[in-house]
Design a protein around this motif. Sequence first.
Motif, PDB file in Angstrom:
ATOM      1  N   PRO A  97       0.832  -1.228   0.274  1.00 21.26           N
ATOM      2  CA  PRO A  97      -0.405   0.051  -0.056  1.00 21.26           C
ATOM      3  C   PRO A  97       0.479   1.080  -0.161  1.00 21.26           C
ATOM      4  O   PRO A  97       1.631   1.187   0.662  1.00 21.26           O
ATOM      5  CB  PRO A  97      -1.027  -0.185   0.771  1.00 21.26           C
ATOM      6  CG  PRO A  97      -0.362  -1.197   1.870  1.00 21.26           C
ATOM      7  CD  PRO A  97       0.795  -2.086   1.397  1.00 21.26           C
ATOM      8  N   VAL A  98       0.408   2.323  -0.862  1.00 28.49           N
ATOM      9  CA  VAL A  98       1.287   4.163  -0.635  1.00 28.49           C
ATOM     10  C   VAL A  98       0.715   4.543   0.108  1.00 28.49           C
ATOM     11  O   VAL A  98      -0.517   4.998  -0.308  1.00 28.49           O
ATOM     12  CB  VAL A  98       1.818   3.855  -2.465  1.00 28.49           C
ATOM     13  CG1 VAL A  98       2.381   2.835  -2.808  1.00 28.49           C
ATOM     14  CG2 VAL A  98       0.409   4.066  -3.450  1.00 28.49           C
ATOM     15  N   PRO A  99       1.156   5.294   0.543  1.00 27.80           N
ATOM     16  CA  PRO A  99       0.279   7.169   1.291  1.00 27.80           C
ATOM     17  C   PRO A  99      -0.286   7.488   0.189  1.00 27.80           C
ATOM     18  O   PRO A  99       0.258   7.837  -1.028  1.00 27.80           O
ATOM     19  CB  PRO A  99       1.148   6.935   1.906  1.00 27.80           C
ATOM     20  CG  PRO A  99       2.736   7.098   1.522  1.00 27.80           C
ATOM     21  CD  PRO A  99       2.462   5.928   0.826  1.00 27.80           C
ATOM     22  N   ASP A 100      -1.453   7.943  -0.391  1.00 24.26           N
ATOM     23  CA  ASP A 100      -1.786   8.724  -1.118  1.00 24.26           C
ATOM     24  C   ASP A 100      -1.661   9.530  -0.423  1.00 24.26           C
ATOM     25  O   ASP A 100      -3.020  10.616   0.311  1.00 24.26           O
ATOM     26  CB  ASP A 100      -4.018   8.434  -0.038  1.00 24.26           C
ATOM     27  CG  ASP A 100      -4.332   8.835  -2.359  1.00 24.26           C
ATOM     28  OD1 ASP A 100      -4.247   9.687  -2.661  1.00 24.26           O
ATOM     29  OD2 ASP A 100      -5.080   9.428  -1.841  1.00 24.26           O
ATOM     30  N   VAL A 101      -0.422  10.304  -0.890  1.00 32.99           N
ATOM     31  CA  VAL A 101      -0.492  11.443  -0.337  1.00 32.99           C
ATOM     32  C   VAL A 101      -0.393  12.840  -0.702  1.00 32.99           C
ATOM     33  O   VAL A 101      -1.302  14.136   0.118  1.00 32.99           O
ATOM     34  CB  VAL A 101       1.549  12.096  -0.229  1.00 32.99           C
ATOM     35  CG1 VAL A 101       2.512  10.675   0.074  1.00 32.99           C
ATOM     36  CG2 VAL A 101       1.604  11.655  -1.818  1.00 32.99           C
ATOM     37  N   ASP A 102      -1.508  13.040  -2.424  1.00 35.52           N
ATOM     38  CA  ASP A 102      -2.135  14.191  -2.458  1.00 35.52           C
ATOM     39  C   ASP A 102      -3.660  14.183  -1.941  1.00 35.52           C
ATOM     40  O   ASP A 102      -4.136  15.298  -2.091  1.00 35.52           O
ATOM     41  CB  ASP A 102      -1.953  13.558  -4.210  1.00 35.52           C
ATOM     42  CG  ASP A 102      -1.470  13.712  -4.762  1.00 35.52           C
ATOM     43  OD1 ASP A 102      -0.034  14.142  -4.141  1.00 35.52           O
ATOM     44  OD2 ASP A 102      -0.953  13.571  -5.927  1.00 35.52           O
ATOM     45  N   ARG A 103      -3.958  13.472  -1.351  1.00 36.12           N
ATOM     46  CA  ARG A 103      -5.473  13.833  -0.419  1.00 36.12           C
ATOM     47  C   ARG A 103      -5.189  13.696   1.461  1.00 36.12           C
ATOM     48  O   ARG A 103      -6.452  13.443   1.404  1.00 36.12           O
ATOM     49  CB  ARG A 103      -6.126  12.497  -1.193  1.00 36.12           C
ATOM     50  CG  ARG A 103      -6.636  12.967  -2.194  1.00 36.12           C
ATOM     51  CD  ARG A 103      -6.904  12.372  -3.153  1.00 36.12           C
ATOM     52  NE  ARG A 103      -6.842  10.768  -3.204  1.00 36.12           N
ATOM     53  CZ  ARG A 103      -7.528   9.541  -4.118  1.00 36.12           C
ATOM     54  NH1 ARG A 103      -8.921   9.913  -5.586  1.00 36.12           N
ATOM     55  NH2 ARG A 103      -8.006   8.556  -4.833  1.00 36.12           N
ATOM     56  N   THR A 104      -4.339  13.265   1.528  1.00 42.19           N
ATOM     57  CA  THR A 104      -4.189  12.550   2.952  1.00 42.19           C
ATOM     58  C   THR A 104      -4.539  13.792   3.749  1.00 42.19           C
ATOM     59  O   THR A 104      -3.792  14.392   3.264  1.00 42.19           O
ATOM     60  CB  THR A 104      -3.270  11.803   3.690  1.00 42.19           C
ATOM     61  OG1 THR A 104      -3.819  11.143   4.822  1.00 42.19           O
ATOM     62  CG2 THR A 104      -1.407  12.766   3.530  1.00 42.19           C
ATOM     63  N   VAL A 124       0.418   5.822   7.245  1.00 45.10           N
ATOM     64  CA  VAL A 124       1.820   5.802   8.126  1.00 45.10           C
ATOM     65  C   VAL A 124       2.283   5.613   6.400  1.00 45.10           C
ATOM     66  O   VAL A 124       2.234   4.005   5.783  1.00 45.10           O
ATOM     67  CB  VAL A 124       0.817   4.707   9.098  1.00 45.10           C
ATOM     68  CG1 VAL A 124       2.726   4.618   9.548  1.00 45.10           C
ATOM     69  CG2 VAL A 124       0.120   5.054  10.055  1.00 45.10           C
ATOM     70  N   TYR A 125       3.705   5.363   6.758  1.00 46.24           N
ATOM     71  CA  TYR A 125       4.260   4.939   5.556  1.00 46.24           C
ATOM     72  C   TYR A 125       5.699   4.994   6.358  1.00 46.24           C
ATOM     73  O   TYR A 125       5.992   6.009   6.811  1.00 46.24           O
ATOM     74  CB  TYR A 125       4.642   6.230   4.655  1.00 46.24           C
ATOM     75  CG  TYR A 125       6.223   6.218   3.691  1.00 46.24           C
ATOM     76  CD1 TYR A 125       5.869   5.415   2.751  1.00 46.24           C
ATOM     77  CD2 TYR A 125       6.654   7.055   3.202  1.00 46.24           C
ATOM     78  CE1 TYR A 125       6.872   5.055   1.255  1.00 46.24           C
ATOM     79  CE2 TYR A 125       7.867   7.308   2.557  1.00 46.24           C
ATOM     80  CZ  TYR A 125       8.068   6.015   2.184  1.00 46.24           C
ATOM     81  OH  TYR A 125       8.802   5.988   0.695  1.00 46.24           O
ATOM     82  N   GLY A 126       6.608   3.316   6.028  1.00 42.68           N
ATOM     83  CA  GLY A 126       7.762   3.415   6.684  1.00 42.68           C
ATOM     84  C   GLY A 126       8.747   2.904   5.295  1.00 42.68           C
ATOM     85  O   GLY A 126       8.114   2.102   4.446  1.00 42.68           O
ATOM     86  N   ARG A 127       9.407   3.481   5.294  1.00 35.73           N
ATOM     87  CA  ARG A 127      10.955   3.156   4.025  1.00 35.73           C
ATOM     88  C   ARG A 127      12.222   2.863   5.099  1.00 35.73           C
ATOM     89  O   ARG A 127      12.201   2.394   5.848  1.00 35.73           O
ATOM     90  CB  ARG A 127      10.977   4.391   3.508  1.00 35.73           C
ATOM     91  CG  ARG A 127      11.739   4.046   1.864  1.00 35.73           C
ATOM     92  CD  ARG A 127      10.661   2.791   1.461  1.00 35.73           C
ATOM     93  NE  ARG A 127      11.172   1.257   1.577  1.00 35.73           N
ATOM     94  CZ  ARG A 127      12.537   0.779   1.151  1.00 35.73           C
ATOM     95  NH1 ARG A 127      13.156   1.291   0.265  1.00 35.73           N
ATOM     96  NH2 ARG A 127      12.844  -0.055   2.114  1.00 35.73           N
ATOM     97  N   ILE A 128      13.236   2.530   4.325  1.00 37.75           N
ATOM     98  CA  ILE A 128      14.846   2.281   4.744  1.00 37.75           C
ATOM     99  C   ILE A 128      14.878   2.054   5.810  1.00 37.75           C
ATOM    100  O   ILE A 128      14.934   1.227   6.473  1.00 37.75           O
ATOM    101  CB  ILE A 128      15.493   2.920   3.624  1.00 37.75           C
ATOM    102  CG1 ILE A 128      16.582   1.467   2.833  1.00 37.75           C
ATOM    103  CG2 ILE A 128      16.108   3.607   4.337  1.00 37.75           C
ATOM    104  CD1 ILE A 128      16.204   1.151   1.946  1.00 37.75           C
ATOM    105  N   GLY A 129      14.684   2.899   6.764  1.00 34.76           N
ATOM    106  CA  GLY A 129      14.959   2.804   7.828  1.00 34.76           C
ATOM    107  C   GLY A 129      14.067   2.205   9.127  1.00 34.76           C
ATOM    108  O   GLY A 129      15.102   1.559   9.864  1.00 34.76           O
ATOM    109  N   THR A 130      13.069   1.366   8.572  1.00 33.56           N
ATOM    110  CA  THR A 130      12.471   0.701   9.228  1.00 33.56           C
ATOM    111  C   THR A 130      12.796  -0.582   8.837  1.00 33.56           C
ATOM    112  O   THR A 130      12.309  -1.491   9.211  1.00 33.56           O
ATOM    113  CB  THR A 130      10.695   1.272   9.244  1.00 33.56           C
ATOM    114  OG1 THR A 130      10.690   1.010   7.339  1.00 33.56           O
ATOM    115  CG2 THR A 130      10.476   2.387   9.844  1.00 33.56           C
ATOM    116  N   CYS A 131      13.279  -0.545   7.187  1.00 34.18           N
ATOM    117  CA  CYS A 131      13.396  -2.588   6.951  1.00 34.18           C
ATOM    118  C   CYS A 131      14.154  -2.887   7.164  1.00 34.18           C
ATOM    119  O   CYS A 131      15.045  -3.691   7.229  1.00 34.18           O
ATOM    120  CB  CYS A 131      13.028  -2.179   5.227  1.00 34.18           C
ATOM    121  SG  CYS A 131      11.428  -1.956   4.013  1.00 34.18           S
ATOM    122  N   THR A 132      15.085  -1.743   6.998  1.00 32.46           N
ATOM    123  CA  THR A 132      16.931  -1.906   7.600  1.00 32.46           C
ATOM    124  C   THR A 132      17.441  -2.566   8.382  1.00 32.46           C
ATOM    125  O   THR A 132      18.475  -1.250   9.002  1.00 32.46           O
ATOM    126  CB  THR A 132      18.217  -1.191   6.642  1.00 32.46           C
ATOM    127  OG1 THR A 132      17.787   0.450   7.094  1.00 32.46           O
ATOM    128  CG2 THR A 132      17.247  -1.674   5.032  1.00 32.46           C
TER     129      THR A 132
END
Length: 755
Positions: free
Chosen positions: A155-162, A294-302
Amino acid sequence: MRTVAYRTCHLCEATCGLELHLDGGAIALVRGDRDDVFSRGYLCPKGSALKHLEADPDRVRRPLVKRDGVFTEVGWDDAFAEVDRRLGEIRARHGNDALAVYLGNPSAHNLGALVYNRVLLQAAHTANVYSASTVDQMPKQVSAGLMFGTALSVPVPDVDRTHHLLVLGANPFESNGSLLTAPDLPGRLRALRARGGKLVVVDPRRTRTAQEADEHLAIRPGTDAFFLMALVEVLFADGLADPGAVAPHVAGLDEVRRLAADFTPERVAPVCGIDAATIRRTARELAAAPSAAVYGRIGTCTQEFGTLASWLVDVVNVCTGNLDRPGGAMFARPAAGSANTAGTPGKGRGVRFGARRSRVRGLPARFGELPVVCLAEEIETPGEGQVRALLTVAGNPVVSTPDSRRLDRALASLDFMVSVDIYVNETTRHADVILPPERELARGHYDLALYNLAVRNVANYSPPVVGLEPGELPEWQILLRLAGSLSGQGPHADVDALDDFVVAGLVQRAVARGPAEGRDPEEITKELASRRGPERVLDLMLRTGPYGDGYGTNPDGISLATLEANPHGVDLGPLQPRVPEVLRTASGMIELAPPEIVEDVRQRLRPALDRPADGALVLVGRRDLRSNNSWMHNLPVLVKGRPRCTLQVHPHDAARLGVADGAPVRVRSEAGEVVVGAEVTDTVMPGVVSLPHGWGHDLDGVRLAVARAHAGVNSNVLAPADMFDPLSGNAVLNGIPVTVEPAVPAAGPAPVAGG
Ligand SMILES: Nc1nc2c(c(=O)[nH]1)N[C@H]1C(S)=C(S)[C@@H](COP(=O)(O)OP(=O)(O)OC[C@H]3O[C@@H](n4cnc5c(=O)[nH]c(N)nc54)[C@H](O)[C@@H]3O)O[C@H]1N2
Ligand SMILES: Nc1nc2c(c(=O)[nH]1)N[C@H]1C(S)=C(S)[C@@H](COP(=O)(O)OP(=O)(O)OC[C@H]3O[C@@H](n4cnc5c(=O)[nH]c(N)nc54)[C@H](O)[C@@H]3O)O[C@H]1N2
Ligand code: SF4
Ligand SMILES: [Mo]
């Protein structure tokens, strides 16, 4: 004569449209394409540096074969003959597993590689498949696979509408977004705030993204899973947990409530360094917002709990009723090649992990690949199945993966190595043969992978902008010719025949199911006949995809010809709710509490809640807008100015450790040490130091004149290969215990260790 061409930038995940002004075959100027349906003129400094990349004098343009230790230019036939002979001998004697394959990041931005790497892997028929995925997003693929049924159902955060965006472990103001394809994320995040929305960033560093946010929560590295669990605990304790419209499709909600019960904000606060009141307020704000993501990326994966943190991001999205609703976290519906638009809507085989493990340490295989943290030991450890040869495609594992020094030594010990790459860098200097693909502008481009993760449904194809020069070979043909060689057809495999074979298989699949079901395969093959290679496969995928013309069943549908007629892209609209149709789990449900994950919570996360804080200094990474992992430091425009490879240290720690701004420091971990300049800054939280990855270009034999002059140090010398997330096999690159001390400058230049 000046001409203008439009092209999607392939350098990062943002997919910006570029307007290229060409003088003959050379790029004279790069601008953002204002008419691009997705990027509307945005571009970053890397996009405009494309012209320097094309013209880089250090670029490998002819095949190289190492003779008596020296790279020598040869013709293609000689290069493939060498590969065929050497790999033939090794595989005949030691079996297929003796060849390991490593696929690097640029493969995910390359249509030819996306289509034909699979064919190459089939031909290699080896257990030893590795990629940059296990130093990156594998935890998210595992959690998304278990929850939603396919590895790219993210799932991707719907940044344009959130109305509310909570970002963990991502810095889109530098990275331009990841597992979140959206050109101009800085602009989109500013727009979010301008329309009254709230942006919260959770990061051990006060990043540029954090500086532009409403709130920055400094978190102790590696503890996001605790923080997110506490959010879930509050949502349940306060009676706020409500999946909303997706509720009938959610399994495991009660199990999640039980799992979260121990993780109260008060218990979690000392672990993650964020106070209980803030945790509670964060959960309530997420639940109260008209829409939130909620959106998590490299800091939450590695990190240590990479899969759990990745899973919890979506658990919070579900529990706040934000999964699959506009403004929440939504699924893209890509035009081509997505596993969650194929097969029966709403149900599938799901993801099950087999029993296959690595030979030496028994680490798990995921989605057909082994964790790259075990590559070095698979090369060094004798016995049946030992890796003796390596094929790299668009990868630089000596810089990008843990315990770099050991891997560097291991590569030097191989019997044979071949690299498909454009540079002689830290990794490919070990190759016996380098096969250089054509210039980027001489290939077509379509983001087959990234549109799975886009904030809008878009399709944009860029045709080649220039023709091939004599002696240039397209990457897809290199990959197919290697595949031919590996499947026993010799060094002169007929690439066209192989390609026909690949397409025939895809056509068979297309007529078995989907919009072209029941059609005559020969007719379809004929309709595709005017195209070859990746374009032919793309056309088939588009036409049988969810917006496709279905070879007549949907007359208004699209094909590659539609995209060719729309050089600025085709906008397929904002994201739409897709549950339950998007699901491919065996149950047809969103699996909120998959057994593997529940087990990891019980076995590792819950006990770690009671782990006493040891106060150790820990290392995290960072990115800079002008970098691209390890491989764009050879372009002067991207490295000029102050050195960027510095160790950031908080002033309190600097005072305690006797470290002065600008002075060299020695950084030590269990794996190794580097000496690098310190940068004393309060943008990094106390107890944490930060060093960017992708540097350390001063090794013998590296042919990168500019990068060598700005060498920096390789941060992955410090990453131990025994730190990984067991559920995904992903490396831990953030939260590594280190010690830091002033480096006593020796006579002469400071000893700079790097790889
Ligand atoms: N300019 C540039 N852009 C790039 C790249 C590049 O190298 N340079 N690489 C591309 C690639 S391949 C990728 S995968 C993406 C990555 O895209 P991002 O995920 O946005 O990458 P980073 O900028 O490294 O941001 C990661 C952040 O996580 C923080 N962090 C570290 N440890 C923790 C932790 O334990 N918890 C939390 N919450 N935060 C933590 C770091 O301080 C950092 O700010 O970027 C892509 N874009
Ligand atoms: N400590 C630490 N380490 C990290 C990270 C981190 O945040 N911290 N990030 C990780 C992440 S997210 C990633 S994705 C990995 C990247 O890891 P890798 O993919 O192994 O490394 P890259 O630096 O992307 O190297 C790309 C290689 O591809 C070559 N190349 C460029 N264009 C082409 C092309 O068109 N065709 C071919 N055949 N070759 C090409 C380049 O010359 C270079 O050798 O690094 C990871 N390593
Ligand atoms: S943001 Fe990414 S896609 Fe856009 S121009 Fe920069 S490197 Fe290219
Ligand atoms: Mo990445």
